[in-house]
Design a protein around this motif. Structure first.
Motif, PDB file in Angstrom:
ATOM      1  N   LEU A   1      -6.251   1.333   3.568  1.00 52.99           N
ATOM      2  CA  LEU A   1      -4.807   2.229   3.579  1.00 52.99           C
ATOM      3  C   LEU A   1      -3.542   1.765   2.542  1.00 52.99           C
ATOM      4  O   LEU A   1      -2.744   2.335   2.099  1.00 52.99           O
ATOM      5  N   ILE A   2      -3.410   0.195   2.393  1.00 52.85           N
ATOM      6  CA  ILE A   2      -2.329  -0.508   1.449  1.00 52.85           C
ATOM      7  C   ILE A   2      -3.106   0.237   0.397  1.00 52.85           C
ATOM      8  O   ILE A   2      -2.138   0.592  -0.237  1.00 52.85           O
ATOM      9  N   GLU A   3      -4.074   0.199   0.237  1.00 53.97           N
ATOM     10  CA  GLU A   3      -4.164   0.328  -1.415  1.00 53.97           C
ATOM     11  C   GLU A   3      -4.143   1.675  -1.650  1.00 53.97           C
ATOM     12  O   GLU A   3      -3.216   2.201  -2.496  1.00 53.97           O
ATOM     13  N   TRP A   4      -4.522   2.716  -0.832  1.00 51.53           N
ATOM     14  CA  TRP A   4      -3.296   4.044  -1.066  1.00 51.53           C
ATOM     15  C   TRP A   4      -2.616   4.138  -1.103  1.00 51.53           C
ATOM     16  O   TRP A   4      -2.237   5.246  -2.169  1.00 51.53           O
ATOM     17  N   ILE A   5      -1.406   3.789  -0.574  1.00 47.85           N
ATOM     18  CA  ILE A   5      -0.168   3.836  -0.190  1.00 47.85           C
ATOM     19  C   ILE A   5       0.054   2.927  -1.435  1.00 47.85           C
ATOM     20  O   ILE A   5       1.422   3.677  -2.554  1.00 47.85           O
ATOM     21  N   LEU A   6      -0.308   2.158  -2.105  1.00 50.37           N
ATOM     22  CA  LEU A   6       0.344   1.260  -3.533  1.00 50.37           C
ATOM     23  C   LEU A   6      -0.259   1.900  -4.457  1.00 50.37           C
ATOM     24  O   LEU A   6       0.930   2.525  -5.552  1.00 50.37           O
ATOM     25  N   GLU A   7      -1.383   3.205  -4.557  1.00 53.14           N
ATOM     26  CA  GLU A   7      -1.193   4.260  -5.734  1.00 53.14           C
ATOM     27  C   GLU A   7      -0.198   5.007  -5.652  1.00 53.14           C
ATOM     28  O   GLU A   7      -0.521   5.351  -6.652  1.00 53.14           O
ATOM     29  N   ARG A   8       0.165   5.356  -4.631  1.00 54.96           N
ATOM     30  CA  ARG A   8       0.915   6.655  -4.317  1.00 54.96           C
ATOM     31  C   ARG A   8       2.931   6.233  -5.122  1.00 54.96           C
ATOM     32  O   ARG A   8       3.644   7.285  -5.080  1.00 54.96           O
ATOM     33  N   ARG A   9       2.686   4.504  -5.557  1.00 59.10           N
ATOM     34  CA  ARG A   9       3.903   3.906  -6.234  1.00 59.10           C
ATOM     35  C   ARG A   9       4.376   5.348  -7.335  1.00 59.10           C
ATOM     36  O   ARG A   9       3.543   5.615  -7.702  1.00 59.10           O
ATOM     37  N   PRO A  10       5.857   4.576  -8.097  1.00 64.11           N
ATOM     38  CA  PRO A  10       6.174   5.010  -6.455  1.00 64.11           C
ATOM     39  C   PRO A  10       6.715   5.848  -5.777  1.00 64.11           C
ATOM     40  O   PRO A  10       6.983   6.723  -5.928  1.00 64.11           O
ATOM     41  N   VAL A  11       7.763   5.517  -4.621  1.00 67.97           N
ATOM     42  CA  VAL A  11       7.909   6.634  -3.770  1.00 67.97           C
ATOM     43  C   VAL A  11       9.386   6.327  -3.542  1.00 67.97           C
ATOM     44  O   VAL A  11       9.992   4.934  -3.312  1.00 67.97           O
ATOM     45  N   HIS A  12      10.699   6.973  -4.097  1.00 71.97           N
ATOM     46  CA  HIS A  12      11.712   6.896  -3.938  1.00 71.97           C
ATOM     47  C   HIS A  12      12.878   7.256  -3.231  1.00 71.97           C
ATOM     48  O   HIS A  12      13.603   6.118  -3.003  1.00 71.97           O
ATOM     49  N   GLY A  13      11.987   7.308  -1.545  1.00 71.65           N
ATOM     50  CA  GLY A  13      13.032   7.568  -0.558  1.00 71.65           C
ATOM     51  C   GLY A  13      12.462   6.418   0.682  1.00 71.65           C
ATOM     52  O   GLY A  13      12.246   5.818   0.542  1.00 71.65           O
TER      53      GLY A  13
END
Length: 540
Positions: A421-433
């Protein structure tokens, strides 16, 4: 004008996924899931939606699991007649999953009303019927992955493969900026949202690793295993573990019972078992698939074989002479005559419903039986009681002594573990909000929040929303509204055992204590103490 997001479900709980978006006078619902779990949680299904069903303009589903799509028939029953967008795999699964769910609602309520009438209590109405579940399919609109579709004026969506089950998707939204008067401004940069749906682990059978867009304004992400890690296991290691369990069970001279979820888990098991037989890792053993729902799901998997890893090159793995399909009740009952040398796979995976309960009633007391648990067992379920080592369980109104060998493996989860999960979320960066963590028990979501802050996400931008919380989404930030209605359930309801989980075990404990008492006088003393405690509770 901000986009407004309301968390109508899956907020600090792993069930009832539902997110309402108010966009320039239009309303879009992402998922419409059934609440599952304790009686206190399931009671939410019987309440009205926290919105008017006929006020919705469109619905998008991430996948076919009932906790994400199971209230679509209720939505139809309440008056919604707009489109329900989904992938083709999700549509094909829901064509039989929703009618099956409707049948369960009707059957459970029929049995409850029979008991209520005997006790002088009011009868209740099913959440929805099988007829509703069939009728609502007229609203279904199926789409391919990676194709933009216009769902509302100024709003378009795209599906990304989430790698969870057949047809599962993350949903990307592009929303045109609205003026104060709710008119859309096509010249401004759109707001971009991403709803993760349920994310599958890497190296999962049938599916590629999950993928999605990066650089969104706001991310709504599941956190089922946000604080829980599982050992990383390769495909070869998974097969090795399963082969060992099968050999162990058959060497004991009995039948191997595998409670399994009908969709995906059952098909994964069958494919792995057939591969083990073909390689000679285990002998050729008859496999009995005793679940009409799993049989229907397997037929859908066969139709989609060209799009699924393993099946695209080996479609026979789900269709060969070693697999027997038990569709009728008579077929299921006939399995009771098999004494040894067979594998029976039946739903449900937590042993709380379905034909597996009949097999457990008939075989738990036999020392040669092996029960292999291959999935998560929620607190209070029969599967959890077996996993905890209880030697007596209450099953279909009877006390059953557990002499079978109860075993479990954690090699078939459909959910990404903490590190995935952490890896998947980090790959979505940048999250502007903001990054909203949903679809996880409170402890899991908070643990994932802490991990993400340690990875560089701003503390105030990672949010664990409460049920029915409303946020205004703006470029770079989200603001919690304080003028919303009170939540429909108290905080922490999903992680607490309610009385319905403890009651059957209490009955068994009382019966055991009475039977183990030295004499009639000791039994009378015990009963007087219980009566005194009840009288004090009434008085106090």
């Amino acid at each position: 004008m901000a986009v407004r997001l309301t968390f109508c479900g899956a907020a600090r709980m792993v069930t009832g996924s539902s997110y309402l978006l108010d966009i320039a006078g239009q309303r879009l619902l992402i998922d419409c899931g059934l609440f599952q779990g304790s009686k206190a949680v399931k009671e939410l299904n019987y309440r009205p939606f926290p919105f008017a069903a006929d006020s919705l303009d469109a619905v998008i589903l991430t996948h076919a699991h009932i906790d994400h799509a199971g209230l679509i028939p209720k939505l139809w029953k309440a008056g919604y007649r707009g489109p329900v967008h989904m992938t083709e795999g999700t549509r094909d699964l829901l064509t039989f999953m929703l009618p099956d769910s409707g049948h369960i609602q009707e059957t459970e309520v029929e049995n409850l009303n029979r008991r209520n009438l005997r006790r002088g209590k009011d009868t209740v109405t099913p959440i929805y019927s099988q007829t509703d579940a069939i009728a609502c399919q007229a609203m279904f609109a199926a789409h391919d992955y990676d194709i933009w579709l216009d769902v509302l004026p100024g709003v378009r969506a795209r599906f990304w493969n989430a790698g969870h089950i057949l047809g599962s998707a993350s949903v990307e939204l592009e929303i045109a900026v609205a003026h104060v008067d709710d008119s859309l401004d096509p010249s401004a940069s759109p707001m971009r949202l991403l709803f993760s749906g349920d994310i599958g682990p890497d190296n999962k059978a049938f599916h590629p690793d999950p993928d999605a867009v990066s650089g969104v304004d706001h991310l709504i992400c599941e956190s089922t295993y946000g604080g829980r890690e599982r050992p990383q296991i390769t495909e070869e290691q998974r097969l090795l573990v399963l082969a060992g369990e099968v050999r162990h069970a058959l060497d004991r001279g009995g039948v191997l019972l595998i409670p399994a979820f009908a969709v995906e888990r059952t098909q994964e098991l069958i494919v792995d078992l057939m591969r083990l037989m073909e390689s000679g890792s285990i002998g050729h053993v008859p496999i009995f698939l005793d679940s009409p729902l799993a049989i229907a799901a397997t037929e859908v998997f066969n139709r989609h074989a060209a799009d699924l890893e393993q099946l695209s090159t080996h479609p026979h793995l789900l269709d060969n002479r070693w697999i027997s399909l038990c569709e009728s009740v008579e077929d299921s009952k006939a399995l009771n005559r098999i004494a040894s040398g067979a594998i029976i796979i039946a739903a449900s995976g937590m042993c709380d419903a379905g034909r597996i309960r009949h097999h457990l009633k008939n075989r738990l007391w036999k020392p040669a039986t092996t029960v292999l648990l291959v999935g998560y067992q929620a607190p209070g379920t029969l599967g959890a009681q077996l996993l905890e080592g209880q030697r007596n369980v209450r099953l279909m109104g009877e006390e059953i002594t557990v002499r079978a060998d109860i075993r479990s493996v954690d090699i078939y989860s459909g959910h990404a573990a903490r590190s995935d999960l952490i890896e998947w979320i980090l790959e979505r960066r940048p999250v502007h909000g903001s990054l909203f963590l949903t679809h996880g028990e409170e402890s899991q979501a908070l643990a994932l929040c802490e991990s993400l802050v340690a990875k560089g996400f701003a503390d105030g931008h990672v949010v664990v929303p409460a049920l029915d919380a409303i946020y205004d989404l703006m470029p770079g930030r989200a603001v919690l509204r304080r003028d919303g209605p009170p939540p429909r359930a108290e905080a922490g309801i999903a992680e607490r055992r309610d009385w319905s989980a403890d009651y059957p075990q209490l009955l068994l404990d009382i019966q055991s204590a009475l039977e183990g008492a030295a004499d009639e006088k000791s039994r009378s003393v015990l009963l007087r103490r219980l009566r005194r405690a009840l009288d004090e509770e009434k008085a106090g």
